[in-house]
Design a protein around this motif. Structure first.
Motif, PDB file in Angstrom:
ATOM      1  N   VAL A  33      -3.586  -1.497  -8.421  1.00  0.00           N
ATOM      2  CA  VAL A  33      -2.315  -1.054  -8.051  1.00  0.00           C
ATOM      3  C   VAL A  33      -2.207  -0.205  -9.557  1.00  0.00           C
ATOM      4  N   ALA A  34      -1.231   0.847  -8.871  1.00  0.00           N
ATOM      5  CA  ALA A  34      -0.992   1.675  -9.547  1.00  0.00           C
ATOM      6  C   ALA A  34       0.446   1.412 -10.332  1.00  0.00           C
ATOM      7  N   GLY A  35       0.569   0.434 -11.163  1.00  0.00           N
ATOM      8  CA  GLY A  35       0.746  -0.181 -12.342  1.00  0.00           C
ATOM      9  C   GLY A  35       2.438  -0.842 -11.504  1.00  0.00           C
ATOM     10  N   ALA A  36       3.595  -0.526 -12.870  1.00  0.00           N
ATOM     11  CA  ALA A  36       4.444  -1.424 -12.211  1.00  0.00           C
ATOM     12  C   ALA A  36       5.756  -0.568 -11.371  1.00  0.00           C
ATOM     13  N   ASP A  37       6.273  -1.609 -10.664  1.00  0.00           N
ATOM     14  CA  ASP A  37       7.539  -0.348 -10.034  1.00  0.00           C
ATOM     15  C   ASP A  37       8.363   1.138 -10.702  1.00  0.00           C
ATOM     16  N   ILE A  38       8.239   1.813 -10.487  1.00  0.00           N
ATOM     17  CA  ILE A  38       8.504   2.733 -12.072  1.00  0.00           C
ATOM     18  C   ILE A  38       9.838   3.010 -10.393  1.00  0.00           C
ATOM     19  N   ASP A  39      10.781   2.772  -9.806  1.00  0.00           N
ATOM     20  CA  ASP A  39      11.478   2.992  -9.141  1.00  0.00           C
ATOM     21  C   ASP A  39      12.290   1.806  -9.260  1.00  0.00           C
ATOM     22  N   ALA A  73      -6.103   1.788 -10.388  1.00  0.00           N
ATOM     23  CA  ALA A  73      -5.697   0.768 -11.604  1.00  0.00           C
ATOM     24  C   ALA A  73      -4.982   1.326 -13.183  1.00  0.00           C
ATOM     25  N   LEU A  74      -3.986   1.315 -12.870  1.00  0.00           N
ATOM     26  CA  LEU A  74      -3.080   2.592 -14.068  1.00  0.00           C
ATOM     27  C   LEU A  74      -2.063   1.112 -14.496  1.00  0.00           C
ATOM     28  N   GLY A  75      -1.521   1.418 -16.136  1.00  0.00           N
ATOM     29  CA  GLY A  75      -0.276   0.576 -16.311  1.00  0.00           C
ATOM     30  C   GLY A  75      -0.863  -0.994 -16.130  1.00  0.00           C
ATOM     31  N   GLY A 104      -5.676  -1.271   1.060  1.00  0.00           N
ATOM     32  CA  GLY A 104      -5.195   0.611   0.773  1.00  0.00           C
ATOM     33  C   GLY A 104      -6.217   1.138  -0.027  1.00  0.00           C
ATOM     34  N   ARG A 105      -5.804   2.316  -0.959  1.00  0.00           N
ATOM     35  CA  ARG A 105      -6.441   3.801  -2.176  1.00  0.00           C
ATOM     36  C   ARG A 105      -6.391   2.592  -2.967  1.00  0.00           C
ATOM     37  N   ALA A 106      -5.344   2.040  -3.369  1.00  0.00           N
ATOM     38  CA  ALA A 106      -5.389   1.602  -4.678  1.00  0.00           C
ATOM     39  C   ALA A 106      -5.666   0.274  -5.074  1.00  0.00           C
ATOM     40  N   PRO A 150       0.747  -1.463  -0.142  1.00  0.00           N
ATOM     41  CA  PRO A 150      -0.189  -0.281  -0.008  1.00  0.00           C
ATOM     42  C   PRO A 150       0.947   1.083   0.007  1.00  0.00           C
ATOM     43  N   ASP A 151       2.431   1.412   0.738  1.00  0.00           N
ATOM     44  CA  ASP A 151       3.079   2.102   0.506  1.00  0.00           C
ATOM     45  C   ASP A 151       3.661   2.998  -0.881  1.00  0.00           C
ATOM     46  N   LYS A 152       3.195   1.839  -1.675  1.00  0.00           N
ATOM     47  CA  LYS A 152       3.622   2.074  -3.100  1.00  0.00           C
ATOM     48  C   LYS A 152       2.376   2.336  -3.743  1.00  0.00           C
ATOM     49  N   LEU A 153       0.967   2.366  -3.396  1.00  0.00           N
ATOM     50  CA  LEU A 153       0.012   2.052  -4.170  1.00  0.00           C
ATOM     51  C   LEU A 153      -0.188   1.144  -4.657  1.00  0.00           C
ATOM     52  N   ASN A 154       0.449  -0.399  -4.410  1.00  0.00           N
ATOM     53  CA  ASN A 154       0.883  -1.852  -4.573  1.00  0.00           C
ATOM     54  C   ASN A 154       1.000  -1.947  -6.244  1.00  0.00           C
ATOM     55  N   ALA A 155       2.306  -0.992  -6.184  1.00  0.00           N
ATOM     56  CA  ALA A 155       2.939  -1.068  -8.181  1.00  0.00           C
ATOM     57  C   ALA A 155       3.431  -2.307  -8.073  1.00  0.00           C
ATOM     58  N   MET A 156       4.041  -3.243  -9.112  1.00  0.00           N
ATOM     59  CA  MET A 156       4.533  -4.295  -9.384  1.00  0.00           C
ATOM     60  C   MET A 156       5.656  -4.352  -9.458  1.00  0.00           C
TER      61      MET A 156
HETATM   62  N1  COA Z   1       5.240   2.830  -8.545  1.00  0.00           N
HETATM   63  C1  COA Z   1       6.407   3.231  -8.030  1.00  0.00           C
HETATM   64  N2  COA Z   1       5.824   3.690  -7.072  1.00  0.00           N
HETATM   65  C2  COA Z   1       4.921   4.294  -7.088  1.00  0.00           C
HETATM   66  C3  COA Z   1       4.140   4.032  -8.535  1.00  0.00           C
HETATM   67  C4  COA Z   1       4.771   3.102  -9.506  1.00  0.00           C
HETATM   68  N3  COA Z   1       4.281   3.217 -10.219  1.00  0.00           N
HETATM   69  N4  COA Z   1       2.845   4.489  -8.117  1.00  0.00           N
HETATM   70  C5  COA Z   1       3.319   5.233  -7.038  1.00  0.00           C
HETATM   71  N5  COA Z   1       4.015   5.217  -6.240  1.00  0.00           N
HETATM   72  C6  COA Z   1       4.464   5.690  -4.922  1.00  0.00           C
HETATM   73  C7  COA Z   1       5.218   6.920  -4.703  1.00  0.00           C
HETATM   74  O1  COA Z   1       5.625   7.376  -4.935  1.00  0.00           O
HETATM   75  C8  COA Z   1       4.524   7.393  -3.703  1.00  0.00           C
HETATM   76  O2  COA Z   1       5.378   6.939  -2.645  1.00  0.00           O
HETATM   77  P1  COA Z   1       6.468   8.061  -1.277  1.00  0.00           P
HETATM   78  O3  COA Z   1       5.548   8.184  -0.867  1.00  0.00           O
HETATM   79  O4  COA Z   1       7.469   7.429  -0.800  1.00  0.00           O
HETATM   80  O5  COA Z   1       6.615   9.619  -2.294  1.00  0.00           O
HETATM   81  C9  COA Z   1       3.468   7.056  -3.160  1.00  0.00           C
HETATM   82  O6  COA Z   1       3.438   5.493  -3.627  1.00  0.00           O
HETATM   83  C10 COA Z   1       1.892   7.297  -3.378  1.00  0.00           C
HETATM   84  O7  COA Z   1       1.637   7.788  -4.650  1.00  0.00           O
HETATM   85  P2  COA Z   1       1.561   9.534  -4.944  1.00  0.00           P
HETATM   86  O8  COA Z   1       2.653   9.458  -6.160  1.00  0.00           O
HETATM   87  O9  COA Z   1       1.850  10.816  -3.576  1.00  0.00           O
HETATM   88  O10 COA Z   1       0.169   9.867  -4.087  1.00  0.00           O
HETATM   89  P3  COA Z   1      -1.085  10.809  -5.741  1.00  0.00           P
HETATM   90  O11 COA Z   1      -2.195  10.252  -5.037  1.00  0.00           O
HETATM   91  O12 COA Z   1      -0.560  11.863  -5.242  1.00  0.00           O
HETATM   92  O13 COA Z   1      -1.165  10.295  -6.904  1.00  0.00           O
HETATM   93  C11 COA Z   1      -1.254   8.220  -9.393  1.00  0.00           C
HETATM   94  C12 COA Z   1      -1.359   9.059  -7.470  1.00  0.00           C
HETATM   95  C13 COA Z   1      -1.436   6.839  -8.977  1.00  0.00           C
HETATM   96  C14 COA Z   1      -1.386   9.300 -10.151  1.00  0.00           C
HETATM   97  C15 COA Z   1       0.605   8.417  -8.721  1.00  0.00           C
HETATM   98  O14 COA Z   1       1.403   8.038  -7.828  1.00  0.00           O
HETATM   99  C16 COA Z   1       1.342   8.820 -10.184  1.00  0.00           C
HETATM  100  O15 COA Z   1       1.136   8.898 -11.380  1.00  0.00           O
HETATM  101  N6  COA Z   1       1.697   6.864 -10.235  1.00  0.00           N
HETATM  102  C17 COA Z   1       2.400   6.210 -11.215  1.00  0.00           C
HETATM  103  C18 COA Z   1       1.138   6.010 -12.399  1.00  0.00           C
HETATM  104  C19 COA Z   1       1.906   5.028 -13.221  1.00  0.00           C
HETATM  105  O16 COA Z   1       2.706   6.250 -14.159  1.00  0.00           O
HETATM  106  N7  COA Z   1       2.146   3.858 -13.841  1.00  0.00           N
HETATM  107  C20 COA Z   1       2.487   3.591 -14.606  1.00  0.00           C
HETATM  108  C21 COA Z   1       3.598   2.502 -14.953  1.00  0.00           C
HETATM  109  S1  COA Z   1       4.738   1.733 -15.645  1.00  0.00           S
END
Ligand code: COA
Length: 259
Positions: free
Chosen positions: A62-68, A107-109, A58-60, A21-27
């Motif tokens: 899955v917000a996509g692949a883990d960009i880190d 539910a992104l990416g 949590g609030r997602a 949940p801290d990473k919005l469930n990024a994969m």
């Molecule tokens: N990969 C890695 N970390 C992610 C992530 C992802 N795809 N999506 C969210 N997170 C992390 C954020 O970096 C943040 O971490 P931090 O608290 O250490 O800074 C945490 O999750 C919460 O996200 P945050 O951006 O602060 O929430 P928000 O409500 O302002 O925005 C989103 C939500 C989903 C709009 C935004 O997080 C976002 O655009 N995420 C990327 C989505 C994406 O591009 N997915 C496709 C990847 S290929």
């Protein structure tokens, strides 16, 4: 037992939570590996699950692949990661049991692509869907450029992929991606209610329906209709069909055994 997902086994229902949940469930690769192992376990019948729900902690969703991950990845590692992800989407599609996506938030990416590989999507009204990869100068690599246009047509898919814009649950409903919109926080409950309806039915019939629809959409209508004919004949000879008919005559709930 898992680090990045949670499996809850209910009576014949498996609920799998994406749980970072801290990473919005990024994969990352661990999520894909754990989900793949979990789906293999469900397919094996170990938990007796006949319906699967995928949802997010949590609030997602899955917000996509883990960009880190992408910061230091080599091309070989990136390609291996993409293959792993694509394999999981295919595993969801081919799982014999129906899979419901209960989308409670983003539910992104890859998260949208996971939902697109599921059999039914239920979304809370605050859910958001999108393929924002182009914002990172990337593309959806988990089937998004292929599954989405087949579902919503090329114009809508191109708009969403070119712009990276997000759509809400109502728009996803209009596009026939989502079958039900719930109040915030209620997507999982609604998915469980749907699961109960499915679980009351003959499991062989439900499994065959999933296969027929998925495989039929890839075949010509004539071929698909002949699959359907074979499948219905197969079910006609099943123990469960005899029980279903008898229970109807006796005015009692059926006791299906999956045989
Ligand atoms: N990969 C890695 N970390 C992610 C992530 C992802 N795809 N999506 C969210 N997170 C992390 C954020 O970096 C943040 O971490 P931090 O608290 O250490 O800074 C945490 O999750 C919460 O996200 P945050 O951006 O602060 O929430 P928000 O409500 O302002 O925005 C989103 C939500 C989903 C709009 C935004 O997080 C976002 O655009 N995420 C990327 C989505 C994406 O591009 N997915 C496709 C990847 S290929």
């Amino acid at each position: 037992m898992y680090e990045t997902i949670r499996l809850e086994s209910h009576d014949r229902l498996a609920i799998v939570y994406f749980s970072r949940p801290d990473k919005l469930n990024a994969m990352n690769a661990t999520v894909f590996r754990e989900l793949s192992a979990c789906l293999r376990r469900i397919e094996s019948g170990e938990d007796l699950a006949e319906v699967v729900i995928l949802t997010g902690d949590g609030r997602a969703f899955v917000a996509g692949a883990d960009i880190d991950n992408y910061v230091t990845m080599t091309l070989a590692e990136f390609s291996a990661f993409q293959r792993l992800g694509r394999g999981v989407m295919e595993q969801i599609e081919r799982l014999p049991q129906p899979v419901i996506a209960a989308v409670n938030g983003y539910a992104l990416g890859g998260g949208f692509e996971i939902a697109l590989a599921c059999d039914v999507i239920i979304a809370a009204e605050n859910a958001k869907f999108g393929l924002p990869e182009a914002k990172l100068a990337l593309l959806p690599g988990g089937g998004g450029t292929q599954r989405l246009p087949r579902l919503v047509g090329p114009y809508v898919a191109k708009r969403l992929i070119f712009s990276g814009e997000l759509i809400d649950a109502r728009r996803a409903y209009e596009l026939k991606l989502v079958t039900e919109i719930t109040a915030p926080g209620e997507a999982l409950n609604a998915a469980m209610t749907l699961a109960e309806k499915i679980l009351a039915n003959g499991p062989l019939a439900v499994r065959l329906a999933k296969r027929l629809i998925n495989e039929g959409l890839e075949a010509s209508l004539a071929t698909a209709l002949s699959f359907e004919m074979d499948a219905t004949a197969h079910l006609f000879m099943s123990e469960d069909k005899a029980e279903g008919i008898q229970a109807f005559k006796d005015k009692r709930p059926p006791q299906f055994k999956g045989r």
